[in-house]
Design a protein around this motif. Sequence first.
Motif, PDB file in Angstrom:
ATOM      1  N   GLU A  13       0.860  -1.182   0.000  1.00 41.95           N
ATOM      2  CA  GLU A  13       0.000   0.000   0.000  1.00 41.95           C
ATOM      3  C   GLU A  13       0.897   1.232   0.000  1.00 41.95           C
ATOM      4  N   PRO A  14       1.379   1.638  -1.166  1.00 40.62           N
ATOM      5  CA  PRO A  14       2.394   2.692  -1.204  1.00 40.62           C
ATOM      6  C   PRO A  14       1.901   4.042  -0.721  1.00 40.62           C
ATOM      7  N   ALA A  15       0.709   4.459  -1.133  1.00 45.27           N
ATOM      8  CA  ALA A  15       0.217   5.789  -0.749  1.00 45.27           C
ATOM      9  C   ALA A  15      -0.017   5.858   0.757  1.00 45.27           C
ATOM     10  N   THR A  16      -0.677   4.843   1.307  1.00 45.10           N
ATOM     11  CA  THR A  16      -0.945   4.815   2.745  1.00 45.10           C
ATOM     12  C   THR A  16       0.363   4.743   3.525  1.00 45.10           C
ATOM     13  N   GLY A  17       1.244   3.878   3.081  1.00 39.20           N
ATOM     14  CA  GLY A  17       2.542   3.739   3.750  1.00 39.20           C
ATOM     15  C   GLY A  17       3.332   5.034   3.725  1.00 39.20           C
ATOM     16  N   TRP A  18       3.276   5.731   2.609  1.00 40.78           N
ATOM     17  CA  TRP A  18       4.017   7.006   2.520  1.00 40.78           C
ATOM     18  C   TRP A  18       3.396   8.058   3.442  1.00 40.78           C
ATOM     19  N   ARG A  19       2.042   8.129   3.428  1.00 39.79           N
ATOM     20  CA  ARG A  19       1.357   9.115   4.291  1.00 39.79           C
ATOM     21  C   ARG A  19       1.623   8.855   5.770  1.00 39.79           C
ATOM     22  N   GLU A  20       1.668   7.589   6.119  1.00 35.86           N
ATOM     23  CA  GLU A  20       1.854   7.233   7.520  1.00 35.86           C
ATOM     24  C   GLU A  20       3.331   7.110   7.902  1.00 35.86           C
ATOM     25  N   ARG A  21       4.203   7.471   6.981  1.00 37.22           N
ATOM     26  CA  ARG A  21       5.659   7.462   7.207  1.00 37.22           C
ATOM     27  C   ARG A  21       6.177   6.061   7.578  1.00 37.22           C
ATOM     28  N   ASP A  22       5.634   5.060   6.875  1.00 39.12           N
ATOM     29  CA  ASP A  22       6.103   3.683   7.070  1.00 39.12           C
ATOM     30  C   ASP A  22       7.507   3.584   6.462  1.00 39.12           C
ATOM     31  N   ARG A  23       8.476   3.365   7.315  1.00 38.87           N
ATOM     32  CA  ARG A  23       9.887   3.383   6.885  1.00 38.87           C
ATOM     33  C   ARG A  23      10.150   2.348   5.786  1.00 38.87           C
ATOM     34  N   ASP A  24       9.586   1.163   5.940  1.00 40.31           N
ATOM     35  CA  ASP A  24       9.802   0.093   4.966  1.00 40.31           C
ATOM     36  C   ASP A  24       9.249   0.482   3.592  1.00 40.31           C
ATOM     37  N   VAL A  25       8.042   1.042   3.552  1.00 40.45           N
ATOM     38  CA  VAL A  25       7.425   1.457   2.286  1.00 40.45           C
ATOM     39  C   VAL A  25       8.220   2.594   1.653  1.00 40.45           C
ATOM     40  N   ILE A  26       8.623   3.565   2.476  1.00 39.22           N
ATOM     41  CA  ILE A  26       9.384   4.712   1.945  1.00 39.22           C
ATOM     42  C   ILE A  26      10.708   4.237   1.361  1.00 39.22           C
ATOM     43  N   GLU A  27      11.387   3.322   2.019  1.00 38.25           N
ATOM     44  CA  GLU A  27      12.669   2.818   1.505  1.00 38.25           C
ATOM     45  C   GLU A  27      12.481   2.048   0.196  1.00 38.25           C
ATOM     46  N   LYS A  28      11.406   1.264   0.112  1.00 36.52           N
ATOM     47  CA  LYS A  28      11.144   0.527  -1.135  1.00 36.52           C
ATOM     48  C   LYS A  28      10.843   1.487  -2.280  1.00 36.52           C
ATOM     49  N   LEU A  29       9.987   2.475  -1.998  1.00 37.32           N
ATOM     50  CA  LEU A  29       9.657   3.457  -3.043  1.00 37.32           C
ATOM     51  C   LEU A  29      10.898   4.241  -3.467  1.00 37.32           C
ATOM     52  N   ALA A  30      11.676   4.682  -2.485  1.00 39.16           N
ATOM     53  CA  ALA A  30      12.907   5.418  -2.805  1.00 39.16           C
ATOM     54  C   ALA A  30      13.865   4.526  -3.590  1.00 39.16           C
ATOM     55  N   GLY A  31      13.918   3.247  -3.220  1.00 41.01           N
ATOM     56  CA  GLY A  31      14.778   2.311  -3.948  1.00 41.01           C
ATOM     57  C   GLY A  31      14.363   2.169  -5.398  1.00 41.01           C
ATOM     58  N   HIS A  32      13.045   2.128  -5.647  1.00 45.21           N
ATOM     59  CA  HIS A  32      12.563   2.061  -7.041  1.00 45.21           C
ATOM     60  C   HIS A  32      12.966   3.314  -7.814  1.00 45.21           C
ATOM     61  N   GLU A  33      12.847   4.461  -7.165  1.00 42.81           N
ATOM     62  CA  GLU A  33      13.198   5.716  -7.848  1.00 42.81           C
ATOM     63  C   GLU A  33      14.705   5.784  -8.106  1.00 42.81           C
ATOM     64  N   LEU A  34      15.497   5.372  -7.144  1.00 47.47           N
ATOM     65  CA  LEU A  34      16.946   5.357  -7.350  1.00 47.47           C
ATOM     66  C   LEU A  34      17.325   4.354  -8.450  1.00 47.47           C
ATOM     67  N   ALA A  35      16.654   3.199  -8.455  1.00 46.37           N
ATOM     68  CA  ALA A  35      16.940   2.188  -9.475  1.00 46.37           C
ATOM     69  C   ALA A  35      16.613   2.720 -10.872  1.00 46.37           C
ATOM     70  N   ARG A  36      15.601   3.585 -10.967  1.00 46.58           N
ATOM     71  CA  ARG A  36      15.247   4.172 -12.265  1.00 46.58           C
ATOM     72  C   ARG A  36      16.411   4.982 -12.827  1.00 46.58           C
ATOM     73  N   HIS A  37      17.239   5.526 -11.960  1.00 50.38           N
ATOM     74  CA  HIS A  37      18.408   6.300 -12.384  1.00 50.38           C
ATOM     75  C   HIS A  37      19.693   5.469 -12.333  1.00 50.38           C
ATOM     76  N   GLY A  38      19.542   4.170 -12.096  1.00 49.78           N
ATOM     77  CA  GLY A  38      20.711   3.292 -12.071  1.00 49.78           C
ATOM     78  C   GLY A  38      21.520   3.414 -10.809  1.00 49.78           C
ATOM     79  N   LEU A  39      20.908   3.933  -9.746  1.00 43.88           N
ATOM     80  CA  LEU A  39      21.633   4.129  -8.485  1.00 43.88           C
ATOM     81  C   LEU A  39      21.259   3.033  -7.491  1.00 43.88           C
ATOM     82  N   ALA A  40      22.191   2.735  -6.622  1.00 44.06           N
ATOM     83  CA  ALA A  40      21.942   1.744  -5.583  1.00 44.06           C
ATOM     84  C   ALA A  40      21.106   2.387  -4.482  1.00 44.06           C
ATOM     85  N   PRO A  41      20.279   1.600  -3.773  1.00 45.01           N
ATOM     86  CA  PRO A  41      19.463   2.170  -2.687  1.00 45.01           C
ATOM     87  C   PRO A  41      20.316   2.648  -1.518  1.00 45.01           C
TER      88      PRO A  41
END
Length: 199
Positions: A171-199
């Motif tokens: 649940e990415p939107a809910t997890g982000w709103r509620e500051r779920d650390r695990d969800v935020i790290e996964k989402l950030a990891g996807h965004e970093l991976a889009r630029h070829g960067l390591a999490p």
Amino acid sequence: MQLYAERPIRRTAQLVSDLLAVLLIVVAVWLGTSVYDQIMKLRAPGDGLVDAGTGLRGTFDSAANSADGIPLVGDALAKALHGGSDVGTKLTDAGRWQIEAVENLAWWMAAIIIALPVLTLLVTWLPLRWRYARRATAAARLRTLGDEGLDLLALRALATQPLGRLASVGEPATGWRERDRDVIEKLAGHELARHGLAP
């Protein structure tokens, strides 16, 4: 400045594309200079005309100067021989014109052969590389900001990542709103991976 991705596959692809771009420029310069050299060989007849015209003019001028001293007919003979000198001048001028035309052709052909691939790279490859470097550098900076940076990267992922990838987070939107650390790290990891960067 983040010029290359941190993930091996993307970094390899970037290195290969950069090497191909450099190779294309090297081949274009080599081909352009080779064409220039081959076309410049066509100036040999022009050089021959200049040499022949110069020799002919010198011969007629020398003969005219010698004939000038002959009594009675010297002036008329010298005048006639100077006419031959004019022919030598015309031959020389024709040779110089041909040399100039060949040099211009050689220069323009070499310039076109070199410029086309270089301009193509400037219009296609370079903007892509520049855009990647700017975006990857910004993402890498956000990564170093800690929680604030990860939060921004996660928000960016919510806006740009494909729905299937977002669904894999749970649940990415809910997890982000509620500051779920695990969800935020996964989402950030996807965004970093889009630029070829390591999490």
